[in-house]
Scaffold this motif. Structure first.
Motif, PDB file in Angstrom:
ATOM      1  N   SER A  96       1.894  16.306  24.736  1.00 47.98           N
ATOM      2  CA  SER A  96       2.169  17.571  24.080  1.00 47.98           C
ATOM      3  C   SER A  96       2.501  18.544  25.263  1.00 47.98           C
ATOM      4  O   SER A  96       2.806  19.460  24.937  1.00 47.98           O
ATOM      5  CB  SER A  96       1.290  18.007  23.226  1.00 47.98           C
ATOM      6  OG  SER A  96      -0.069  18.025  23.728  1.00 47.98           O
ATOM      7  N   ALA A  97       2.056  18.070  26.559  1.00 52.74           N
ATOM      8  CA  ALA A  97       2.282  19.238  27.667  1.00 52.74           C
ATOM      9  C   ALA A  97       3.741  19.524  27.725  1.00 52.74           C
ATOM     10  O   ALA A  97       4.672  18.729  27.640  1.00 52.74           O
ATOM     11  CB  ALA A  97       1.750  18.858  28.752  1.00 52.74           C
ATOM     12  N   LEU A  98       4.269  20.670  27.778  1.00 54.04           N
ATOM     13  CA  LEU A  98       5.792  21.116  27.910  1.00 54.04           C
ATOM     14  C   LEU A  98       6.329  20.421  28.967  1.00 54.04           C
ATOM     15  O   LEU A  98       5.890  20.832  30.245  1.00 54.04           O
ATOM     16  CB  LEU A  98       5.761  22.636  27.750  1.00 54.04           C
ATOM     17  CG  LEU A  98       5.421  23.269  26.354  1.00 54.04           C
ATOM     18  CD1 LEU A  98       5.592  24.811  26.590  1.00 54.04           C
ATOM     19  CD2 LEU A  98       6.168  22.818  25.175  1.00 54.04           C
ATOM     20  N   ALA A 147      -3.529  20.626  27.890  1.00 52.70           N
ATOM     21  CA  ALA A 147      -2.746  19.623  27.013  1.00 52.70           C
ATOM     22  C   ALA A 147      -2.420  18.455  27.804  1.00 52.70           C
ATOM     23  O   ALA A 147      -2.562  17.221  27.368  1.00 52.70           O
ATOM     24  CB  ALA A 147      -1.458  20.209  26.475  1.00 52.70           C
ATOM     25  N   LEU A 148      -2.053  18.534  29.153  1.00 52.21           N
ATOM     26  CA  LEU A 148      -1.927  17.465  29.895  1.00 52.21           C
ATOM     27  C   LEU A 148      -3.230  16.641  30.329  1.00 52.21           C
ATOM     28  O   LEU A 148      -3.332  15.421  29.950  1.00 52.21           O
ATOM     29  CB  LEU A 148      -1.267  17.790  31.134  1.00 52.21           C
ATOM     30  CG  LEU A 148      -1.237  16.671  32.393  1.00 52.21           C
ATOM     31  CD1 LEU A 148      -0.324  15.659  31.965  1.00 52.21           C
ATOM     32  CD2 LEU A 148      -0.806  17.368  33.796  1.00 52.21           C
ATOM     33  N   VAL A 242       7.638  21.328  35.465  1.00 52.64           N
ATOM     34  CA  VAL A 242       8.748  20.256  36.063  1.00 52.64           C
ATOM     35  C   VAL A 242       8.208  19.595  37.444  1.00 52.64           C
ATOM     36  O   VAL A 242       7.186  20.043  37.879  1.00 52.64           O
ATOM     37  CB  VAL A 242      10.076  21.113  36.253  1.00 52.64           C
ATOM     38  CG1 VAL A 242      10.769  21.421  34.817  1.00 52.64           C
ATOM     39  CG2 VAL A 242       9.928  22.075  37.110  1.00 52.64           C
ATOM     40  N   ASP A 243       9.117  19.106  38.057  1.00 51.99           N
ATOM     41  CA  ASP A 243       8.590  18.359  39.416  1.00 51.99           C
ATOM     42  C   ASP A 243       7.310  17.593  39.307  1.00 51.99           C
ATOM     43  O   ASP A 243       6.415  17.971  39.945  1.00 51.99           O
ATOM     44  CB  ASP A 243       8.659  19.239  40.560  1.00 51.99           C
ATOM     45  CG  ASP A 243      10.048  19.993  40.712  1.00 51.99           C
ATOM     46  OD1 ASP A 243      11.257  19.465  40.373  1.00 51.99           O
ATOM     47  OD2 ASP A 243      10.231  20.920  41.429  1.00 51.99           O
ATOM     48  N   TRP A 244       7.525  16.452  38.631  1.00 53.44           N
ATOM     49  CA  TRP A 244       6.311  15.485  38.361  1.00 53.44           C
ATOM     50  C   TRP A 244       6.245  14.460  39.604  1.00 53.44           C
ATOM     51  O   TRP A 244       5.500  13.399  39.452  1.00 53.44           O
ATOM     52  CB  TRP A 244       6.274  14.954  37.014  1.00 53.44           C
ATOM     53  CG  TRP A 244       6.270  15.861  36.016  1.00 53.44           C
ATOM     54  CD1 TRP A 244       7.380  16.595  35.634  1.00 53.44           C
ATOM     55  CD2 TRP A 244       5.111  16.008  35.154  1.00 53.44           C
ATOM     56  NE1 TRP A 244       6.719  17.196  34.644  1.00 53.44           N
ATOM     57  CE2 TRP A 244       5.558  17.078  34.263  1.00 53.44           C
ATOM     58  CE3 TRP A 244       3.916  15.751  35.238  1.00 53.44           C
ATOM     59  CZ2 TRP A 244       4.528  17.811  33.441  1.00 53.44           C
ATOM     60  CZ3 TRP A 244       2.783  16.358  34.381  1.00 53.44           C
ATOM     61  CH2 TRP A 244       3.388  17.225  33.462  1.00 53.44           C
ATOM     62  N   GLN A 245       6.603  14.771  40.772  1.00 54.40           N
ATOM     63  CA  GLN A 245       6.367  13.801  41.926  1.00 54.40           C
ATOM     64  C   GLN A 245       5.231  13.319  42.341  1.00 54.40           C
ATOM     65  O   GLN A 245       4.992  12.654  43.264  1.00 54.40           O
ATOM     66  CB  GLN A 245       7.397  14.369  42.971  1.00 54.40           C
ATOM     67  CG  GLN A 245       8.807  14.536  42.648  1.00 54.40           C
ATOM     68  CD  GLN A 245       9.692  15.351  43.359  1.00 54.40           C
ATOM     69  OE1 GLN A 245       9.155  15.976  44.068  1.00 54.40           O
ATOM     70  NE2 GLN A 245      10.802  15.598  42.911  1.00 54.40           N
ATOM     71  N   THR A 246       4.076  14.246  42.131  1.00 55.04           N
ATOM     72  CA  THR A 246       2.772  13.888  42.343  1.00 55.04           C
ATOM     73  C   THR A 246       1.731  13.572  41.290  1.00 55.04           C
ATOM     74  O   THR A 246       0.560  13.688  41.572  1.00 55.04           O
ATOM     75  CB  THR A 246       2.209  14.986  43.297  1.00 55.04           C
ATOM     76  OG1 THR A 246       2.536  16.456  42.458  1.00 55.04           O
ATOM     77  CG2 THR A 246       2.791  15.352  44.680  1.00 55.04           C
ATOM     78  N   CYS A 247       2.412  13.267  39.871  1.00 54.53           N
ATOM     79  CA  CYS A 247       1.637  13.077  38.926  1.00 54.53           C
ATOM     80  C   CYS A 247       0.914  11.714  39.209  1.00 54.53           C
ATOM     81  O   CYS A 247       1.384  10.586  39.616  1.00 54.53           O
ATOM     82  CB  CYS A 247       2.662  12.785  37.826  1.00 54.53           C
ATOM     83  SG  CYS A 247       1.881  12.415  36.222  1.00 54.53           S
TER      84      CYS A 247
END
Length: 346
Positions: A96-98, A147-148, A242-247
């Motif tokens: 649900s995280a935007l 939420a994340l 945005v920019d989820w490159q370190t998720c």
């Protein structure tokens, strides 16, 4: 061009875009693009479509590998493209995280070629890392962080191997920081005070304790939750992360401390607000730890923004704006670490 997908904007063909959007062949009359964003690890473009039929987006955002070979190499070393593609492919639709809707996500085995086609969030705009955040920007972003961090995949985390890249990246940081920090210190000697640069050396000397610390909980984390990686509406409320490159799978306190530590341009405002902000965040968490436990984790991770600034600045293309941004990213959390006596926890 990769065998499966375009990797530069000029390689996007009408047939590929029509296939992504399940459009009738030949229905895309024209396709134009322009660069957007200030990312240093990959390149982003807004594509504008002229469709002969309805039901397809007029614009979309495409993320492609950086044109700079140094940045592409760093992305492969740290698995940055793999983590972002993994987020949009495997998690985004169920959390649900935007974040922007993903239309297409693909990556090659070499992890230097990838493509993402994402929802265009305009007129929402990127935060300004140099100017700092408003309070409402921080508050609404922390709600999305909660939420994340609440997200739990139905099948567990074991099948999402890309979430484990964070562990390897931490080990790389531990081994490379002692030799990399002197380079950072010399490069930023005119942008950062001696006190902050000395603090950085003390952190490097204790980096083993920082890396090996066992967190009380593990969640999906963004890993780079700063203003440049957040889109906001005109009223200051968050529109998307945005920019989820370190998720990766990590300590949620890292995201919270990183966001608060890098966002407030005025340290006094951060000091006045941070305990309330942390309590508000915890009130939105499911199975949240006690405030006292989380607060110590928050204090420890005050260094997270400083460490990101050091590491990232050494592995991406150097630019004037980039150096000013990395200096701000280092200075603010360093002051936070001083205020919170974070070294005493290492």
């Amino acid at each position: 061009m990769s065998g499966r997908f375009p990797v530069r904007p000029e390689e996007f063909e009408s047939a590929f875009v029509e296939k992504v959007f399940a459009a009738t062949p030949g229905s895309l009359r024209s396709l134009t693009h322009e660069p957007v964003g200030t990312g240093q690890v990959c390149d982003s473009y807004r594509f504008t479509c002229d469709w002969a039929e309805e039901g397809h987006p007029e614009t979309f955002i495409a993320k492609c590998p950086s044109a700079d070979p140094v940045s592409r190499g760093a992305a492969a070393i740290f698995h940055l493209y793999d983590m972002e593609v993994g987020w949009y492919r495997d998690i985004a639709d169920n959390c649900s995280a935007l974040c922007p809707k993903s239309y297409h996500a693909d990556i090659a085995e070499n992890e230097q070629e990838f493509v993402l086609l994402l929802e265009d969030m305009a007129p929402a705009s990127q935060g300004d890392q140099l100017a700092g955040a408003s309070l409402v920007q921080v508050e609404t972003t922390l709600a999305e962080a909660a939420a994340l961090h609440n997200f739990q995949p139905a099948s567990g985390f074991n099948n999402l191997k890309w979430l484990d890249h964070g562990t390897g990246n931490s080990q790389f940081l531990e081994s490379s920081l002692p030799t990399g920090y002197p380079v950072f210190r010399e490069r930023f000697s005119s942008l950062l005070s001696p006190e902050i640069l000395d603090l950085g050396q003390e952190l490097v000397d204790r980096i083993g304790s920082y890396i090996t610390h066992e967190p009380p909980e593990l969640t999906v984390t963004h890993g780079d939750m700063r203003l440049d990686n957040i889109l906001f509406h005109a009223d200051g409320r968050i529109a998307a992360l945005v920019d989820w490159q370190t998720c990766s799978l990590g300590n949620p306190a890292n995201d919270v401390a990183y966001l608060i530590g890098t966002s407030f341009a005025v340290p006094a405002e951060r000091r006045d607000q941070e305990q309330r902000l942390v309590r508000d965040y915890l009130s939105r968490r499911s199975n949240a730890p006690a405030f006292e436990i989380f607060w110590d984790e928050y204090r420890r991770h005050a260094f997270s923004g400083f460490l990101m600034a050091i590491n990232a600045s050494l592995h991406v293309e150097q630019t004037e704006r980039g150096d000013r941004m990395f200096a701000a990213m280092a200075e603010r959390p360093a002051q936070m670490a001083i205020d919170l006596d974070s070294l005493s926890l290492l």
